[in-house]
Design an enzyme around this catalytic site. Structure first.
Site, PDB file in Angstrom:
ATOM      1  N   ARG A  60       0.815  -1.238   0.000  1.00  0.00           N
ATOM      2  CA  ARG A  60       0.000   0.000   0.000  1.00  0.00           C
ATOM      3  C   ARG A  60       0.835   1.269   0.000  1.00  0.00           C
ATOM      4  NH1 ARG A  60      -2.761  -3.412   3.327  1.00  0.00           N
ATOM      5  NH2 ARG A  60      -4.629  -4.235   2.303  1.00  0.00           N
ATOM      6  N   LYS A 109       3.908  11.668 -10.822  1.00  0.00           N
ATOM      7  CA  LYS A 109       3.066  10.902 -11.753  1.00  0.00           C
ATOM      8  C   LYS A 109       3.782   9.603 -12.070  1.00  0.00           C
ATOM      9  CE  LYS A 109       0.465  14.272 -14.452  1.00  0.00           C
ATOM     10  NZ  LYS A 109       0.252  14.780 -15.834  1.00  0.00           N
ATOM     11  N   GLU A 167      12.318  19.243 -23.760  1.00  0.00           N
ATOM     12  CA  GLU A 167      11.517  19.455 -22.537  1.00  0.00           C
ATOM     13  C   GLU A 167      12.154  20.529 -21.652  1.00  0.00           C
ATOM     14  OE1 GLU A 167       8.629  17.956 -21.967  1.00  0.00           O
ATOM     15  OE2 GLU A 167       8.628  16.036 -23.038  1.00  0.00           O
ATOM     16  N   LYS A 220       9.440  23.067 -12.729  1.00  0.00           N
ATOM     17  CA  LYS A 220       8.506  21.949 -12.557  1.00  0.00           C
ATOM     18  C   LYS A 220       8.017  21.883 -11.119  1.00  0.00           C
ATOM     19  CE  LYS A 220       6.690  17.723 -13.653  1.00  0.00           C
ATOM     20  NZ  LYS A 220       6.728  16.513 -14.450  1.00  0.00           N
ATOM     21  N   GLU A 251      -3.072  18.138 -11.267  1.00  0.00           N
ATOM     22  CA  GLU A 251      -3.418  18.624 -12.605  1.00  0.00           C
ATOM     23  C   GLU A 251      -4.897  18.957 -12.762  1.00  0.00           C
ATOM     24  OE1 GLU A 251      -1.243  16.877 -15.873  1.00  0.00           O
ATOM     25  OE2 GLU A 251      -2.703  17.615 -17.307  1.00  0.00           O
ATOM     26  N   ARG A 296      -1.061  22.857 -14.059  1.00  0.00           N
ATOM     27  CA  ARG A 296      -0.081  21.823 -14.450  1.00  0.00           C
ATOM     28  C   ARG A 296      -0.219  21.479 -15.934  1.00  0.00           C
ATOM     29  NH1 ARG A 296       1.938  16.624 -10.768  1.00  0.00           N
ATOM     30  NH2 ARG A 296       3.353  15.785 -12.320  1.00  0.00           N
ATOM     31  N   ASN A 323       2.004  20.735 -20.787  1.00  0.00           N
ATOM     32  CA  ASN A 323       1.700  20.026 -22.033  1.00  0.00           C
ATOM     33  C   ASN A 323       1.973  20.864 -23.272  1.00  0.00           C
ATOM     34  OD1 ASN A 323       0.868  17.772 -20.635  1.00  0.00           O
ATOM     35  ND2 ASN A 323      -1.235  18.527 -20.443  1.00  0.00           N
ATOM     36  N   HIS A 344       2.639  19.260 -26.587  1.00  0.00           N
ATOM     37  CA  HIS A 344       2.324  17.837 -26.475  1.00  0.00           C
ATOM     38  C   HIS A 344       1.105  17.419 -27.288  1.00  0.00           C
ATOM     39  CE1 HIS A 344       5.396  17.957 -23.444  1.00  0.00           C
ATOM     40  NE2 HIS A 344       5.257  16.688 -23.146  1.00  0.00           N
ATOM     41  N   HIS A 395       1.933  14.485 -29.481  1.00  0.00           N
ATOM     42  CA  HIS A 395       1.314  13.159 -29.311  1.00  0.00           C
ATOM     43  C   HIS A 395       0.664  12.686 -30.596  1.00  0.00           C
ATOM     44  CE1 HIS A 395       0.886  13.462 -24.643  1.00  0.00           C
ATOM     45  NE2 HIS A 395       2.038  12.924 -25.009  1.00  0.00           N
ATOM     46  N   HIS A 399       9.707  10.732 -28.271  1.00  0.00           N
ATOM     47  CA  HIS A 399       8.766  11.649 -27.624  1.00  0.00           C
ATOM     48  C   HIS A 399       9.243  13.105 -27.622  1.00  0.00           C
ATOM     49  CE1 HIS A 399       5.788  13.100 -24.782  1.00  0.00           C
ATOM     50  NE2 HIS A 399       6.770  13.545 -24.010  1.00  0.00           N
TER      51      HIS A 399
HETATM   52  N1  LIG Z   1       5.821  10.769 -15.002  1.00  0.00           N
HETATM   53  C1  LIG Z   1       5.905  11.850 -15.706  1.00  0.00           C
HETATM   54  O1  LIG Z   1       5.576  12.951 -15.249  1.00  0.00           O
HETATM   55  C2  LIG Z   1       6.442  11.773 -17.105  1.00  0.00           C
HETATM   56  C3  LIG Z   1       6.749  12.945 -17.793  1.00  0.00           C
HETATM   57  C4  LIG Z   1       7.299  12.841 -19.068  1.00  0.00           C
HETATM   58  C5  LIG Z   1       7.550  11.586 -19.617  1.00  0.00           C
HETATM   59  N2  LIG Z   1       7.237  10.474 -18.908  1.00  0.00           N
HETATM   60  C6  LIG Z   1       7.505   9.136 -19.469  1.00  0.00           C
HETATM   61  O2  LIG Z   1       8.906   9.004 -19.640  1.00  0.00           O
HETATM   62  C7  LIG Z   1       9.158   8.025 -20.632  1.00  0.00           C
HETATM   63  C8  LIG Z   1      10.277   8.518 -21.530  1.00  0.00           C
HETATM   64  O3  LIG Z   1      11.437   8.698 -20.748  1.00  0.00           O
HETATM   65  P1  LIG Z   1      12.889   8.640 -21.393  1.00  0.00           P
HETATM   66  O4  LIG Z   1      12.941   9.509 -22.586  1.00  0.00           O
HETATM   67  O5  LIG Z   1      13.860   8.842 -20.301  1.00  0.00           O
HETATM   68  O6  LIG Z   1      12.922   7.156 -21.973  1.00  0.00           O
HETATM   69  P2  LIG Z   1      13.676   5.820 -21.486  1.00  0.00           P
HETATM   70  O7  LIG Z   1      13.517   5.587 -20.052  1.00  0.00           O
HETATM   71  O8  LIG Z   1      13.226   4.774 -22.424  1.00  0.00           O
HETATM   72  O9  LIG Z   1      15.205   6.167 -21.784  1.00  0.00           O
HETATM   73  C9  LIG Z   1      15.621   6.398 -23.113  1.00  0.00           C
HETATM   74  C10 LIG Z   1      16.754   5.450 -23.517  1.00  0.00           C
HETATM   75  O10 LIG Z   1      17.962   5.910 -22.937  1.00  0.00           O
HETATM   76  C11 LIG Z   1      18.583   4.870 -22.202  1.00  0.00           C
HETATM   77  N3  LIG Z   1      19.283   5.526 -21.091  1.00  0.00           N
HETATM   78  C12 LIG Z   1      18.724   6.223 -20.063  1.00  0.00           C
HETATM   79  N4  LIG Z   1      19.687   6.777 -19.329  1.00  0.00           N
HETATM   80  C13 LIG Z   1      20.883   6.424 -19.879  1.00  0.00           C
HETATM   81  C14 LIG Z   1      22.236   6.718 -19.581  1.00  0.00           C
HETATM   82  N5  LIG Z   1      22.563   7.536 -18.599  1.00  0.00           N
HETATM   83  N6  LIG Z   1      23.184   6.161 -20.357  1.00  0.00           N
HETATM   84  C15 LIG Z   1      22.860   5.372 -21.408  1.00  0.00           C
HETATM   85  N7  LIG Z   1      21.606   5.098 -21.759  1.00  0.00           N
HETATM   86  C16 LIG Z   1      20.625   5.605 -21.009  1.00  0.00           C
HETATM   87  C17 LIG Z   1      17.481   3.945 -21.813  1.00  0.00           C
HETATM   88  O11 LIG Z   1      17.963   2.647 -21.574  1.00  0.00           O
HETATM   89  C18 LIG Z   1      16.574   4.013 -23.049  1.00  0.00           C
HETATM   90  O12 LIG Z   1      17.087   3.168 -24.036  1.00  0.00           O
HETATM   91  C19 LIG Z   1       7.848   7.793 -21.357  1.00  0.00           C
HETATM   92  O13 LIG Z   1       7.345   6.543 -20.980  1.00  0.00           O
HETATM   93  C20 LIG Z   1       6.954   8.900 -20.840  1.00  0.00           C
HETATM   94  O14 LIG Z   1       5.585   8.512 -20.801  1.00  0.00           O
HETATM   95  C21 LIG Z   1       6.692  10.544 -17.674  1.00  0.00           C
END
Ligand SMILES: NC(=O)c1ccc[n+]([C@@H]2O[C@H](COP(=O)([O-])OP(=O)(O)OC[C@H]3O[C@@H](n4cnc5c(N)ncnc54)[C@H](O)[C@@H]3O)[C@@H](O)[C@H]2O)c1
Length: 373
Positions: free
Chosen positions: A126, A148, A190, A231, A241, A245, A249, A252, A256, A271
Site C-alpha cells: 500500500r 506521476k 523538454e 517543474k 493537474e 499543471r 503540455n 504535447h 502526441h 517523444h
Molecule cells: N511521469 C511523468 O511525469 C512523465 C513525464 C514525461 C515523460 N514520462 C515518461 O517518460 C518516458 C520517456 O522517458 P525517457 O525519454 O527517459 O525514456 P527511457 O527511459 O526509455 O530512456 C531512453 C533510452 O535511454 C537509455 N538511457 C537512459 N539513461 C541512460 C544513460 N545515462 N546512459 C545510457 N543510456 C541511457 C534507456 O535505456 C533508453 O534506451 C515515457 O514513458 C513517458 O511517458 C513521464
C-alpha cells in the site's frame, strides 16, 4: 574526482515535501543522502539493461558507503517495459527481497523505469518509500519530479497509474555523458519548454548557452536546476493537474498526434522530438491566430534547428497521414468539449496559456498549410 556541492531544489508539498539534488557525482554519495532521510532503510534498485551496464556498480557502491543493502531488478530497455507483465515482475522482486513498507524502491533509469518503479512502489504494501535517480535528460528535467507514475495499457499510453511522490530525487548530471546524443537532444526539448512556458529569460539564456549545456559542467547543472525549479513550482501549485499543471503540455498535443501518426516508432520520432515539433507548431499556430508575433515562432524554430532537433513535420522521415487524419489523432487524444479543443497556446516567448476554445476547423486549416505534402 572532486565535485562541487549539488544544487538543491525543494518541492513544496507540506509534509510530503522533498529535495531534488542536482550535481555531478551524486551516485557516489547516494547512500549518504538516502540514509540521512530514511535511516535504517534497505533498497531495491529497479533499472534497465543499458543503464545497469553503465551505472549500476557506481550506485551500488554509493549505497554501500551509506550502509544501505540493495537488491537489483534489471529489466529490458524501452517503452514496452511499461507493461502489466513488468509491473508484476517488479512487485514480485520487491516482495522476494523481503522489503518492508519503510524500505525504499530506487528507480535508476529514464522515464520508463521511473514511471514503472514509481507505480510499483505506490502499490506494494500500500505504498513504500521511493527515490528517483533519473539517468536521462528527460527524466532529470521532467518525469522524475511531480509524482506521476504508471504504465501503458493496450488502449493507450500512461492510462494506468497513481500519484506517488518520491522522498528524494538525485539528478547526477555526469551520468548523462553515456546517454545517446539523440536522447539528450530529445530531453533538451523538454528543458527548453520551461523557458517557453513562462521563463523568457531562461529561453534567452539557452539560446546563448545551449552548447555548454550539451558539453556538461556548470551550465548543464544550472539548466537542469532551473527546469526542476519550474517543474517544482507547478507541481506545488497544482499537484493533481486540475489547473496550471496542464501548461506543461505545451507542444504535447501536436507532439502526441505525431507520435501516434508514426505508430510510436522510435526510429522515426521519439517523444521529445515530437514535443520539439509540437512546440514550434504551437507557436506558429498562435501566430496564425494573431495571438503572438510570427517573430517568436521564427525564434523557436531557429533555436530547435540550432541544437539539431526536428522542428517541422517535414523533418520526420517517411510519409505522414494527411491533415484530416492528423486532426483525428488530436481529437482522439484530447477531450473535445462542445466542439472545441483545449490547446496550450502562447502570446509570445514565455507567455503560454491554456486555451479551451480552439475550433477544430482552425486546427485543420493550420495542419493543411503546415503539412509536408
Ligand atoms: N511521469 C511523468 O511525469 C512523465 C513525464 C514525461 C515523460 N514520462 C515518461 O517518460 C518516458 C520517456 O522517458 P525517457 O525519454 O527517459 O525514456 P527511457 O527511459 O526509455 O530512456 C531512453 C533510452 O535511454 C537509455 N538511457 C537512459 N539513461 C541512460 C544513460 N545515462 N546512459 C545510457 N543510456 C541511457 C534507456 O535505456 C533508453 O534506451 C515515457 O514513458 C513517458 O511517458 C513521464
Amino acid at each position: 574526482m572532486s565535485h562541487a556541492e549539488p544544487v538543491k531544489v525543494e518541492v513544496g508539498l507540506g509534509d510530503r515535501a522533498y529535495d531534488i539534488l542536482i550535481g555531478s557525482g551524486l551516485l557516489a554519495r547516494s547512500g549518504e543522502e538516502i540514509a540521512r532521510r530514511l535511516p535504517g532503510t534497505r533498497a531495491a534498485i529497479v533499472t534497465d539493461e543499458n543503464v545497469a551496464a553503465a551505472h549500476l556498480d557506481t550506485l551500488k557502491a554509493g549505497l554501500q558507503k551509506g550502509g544501505i543493502q540493495s537488491a537489483v531488478i534489471t529489466l529490458p530497455a524501452g517503452e514496452k517495459t511499461k507493461s502489466f507483465a513488468h509491473l508484476e515482475e517488479v512487485v514480485d522482486g520487491v516482495l522476494a527481497a523481503k522489503l518492508e513498507r519503510r524500505d525504499v524502491v530506487i528507480a535508476l533509469g529514464g522515464g520508463v523505469i521511473g514511471d514503472l518503479a514509481g507505480f510499483a512502489s505506490g502499490i506494494v504494501r500500500r505504498g513504500m518509500n521511493f527515490v528517483q535517480i533519473p539517468t536521462s535528460l528527460l527524466a532529470q528535467v521532467d518525469s522524475s519530479v511531480g509524482g506521476k507514475t504508471g504504465i501503458n495499457s493496450a488502449r493507450g499510453k500512461n492510462l494506468v497509474g497513481v500519484f506517488h511522490q518520491p522522498r528524494l530525487v538525485l539528478a547526477d548530471t555526469q551520468v548523462l555523458d553515456t546517454l545517446p546524443i539523440r536522447e539528450f537532444r530529445a530531453g533538451y526539448a523538454e528543458l527548453a519548454k520551461y523557458g517557453l512556458i513562462d521563463r523568457p529569460a531562461f529561453f534567452a539564456w539557452l539560446e546563448q548557452n545551449w552548447g555548454q549545456v550539451f558539453a556538461g559542467g556548470a551550465a548543464r547543472v544550472e539548466a537542469i536546476a532551473e527546469a526542476c525549479r519550474a517543474k517544482a513550482d507547478v507541481v506545488a501549485r497544482d499537484e493533481f493537474e486540475t489547473g496550471d499543471r496542464a501548461l506543461l503540455n505545451l507542444g504535447h498535443t501536436f507532439g502526441h498526434a505525431l507520435e501516434a501518426a508514426t505508430q510510436y516508432d522510435g526510429a522515426r520520432l521519439v517523444h521529445g522530438e515530437g514535443v520539439a515539433i509540437g512546440m514550434a507548431l504551437a507557436h506558429r499556430f498562435s501566430a496564425r491566430l494573431n495571438l503572438a508575433s510570427p517573430d517568436d515562432a521564427d525564434r523557436v524554430e531557429a533555436h530547435l534547428r540550432a541544437v539539431g532537433l526536428p522542428w517541422r513535420m517535414a523533418d520526420i522521415p517517411g510519409d505522414l497521414p494527411d491533415a484530416e487524419a492528423l486532426l483525428g489523432f488530436i481529437t482522439q487524444d484530447k477531450k473535445v468539449s462542445r466542439g472545441a479543443l483545449t490547446f496550450i497556446l502562447t502570446r509570445g516567448i514565455g507567455q503560454s496559456f491554456i486555451a479551451k476554445d480552439v475550433p477544430p476547423s482552425e486546427v485543420l486549416a493550420f495542419l493543411k498549410v503546415s503539412h509536408p505534402r
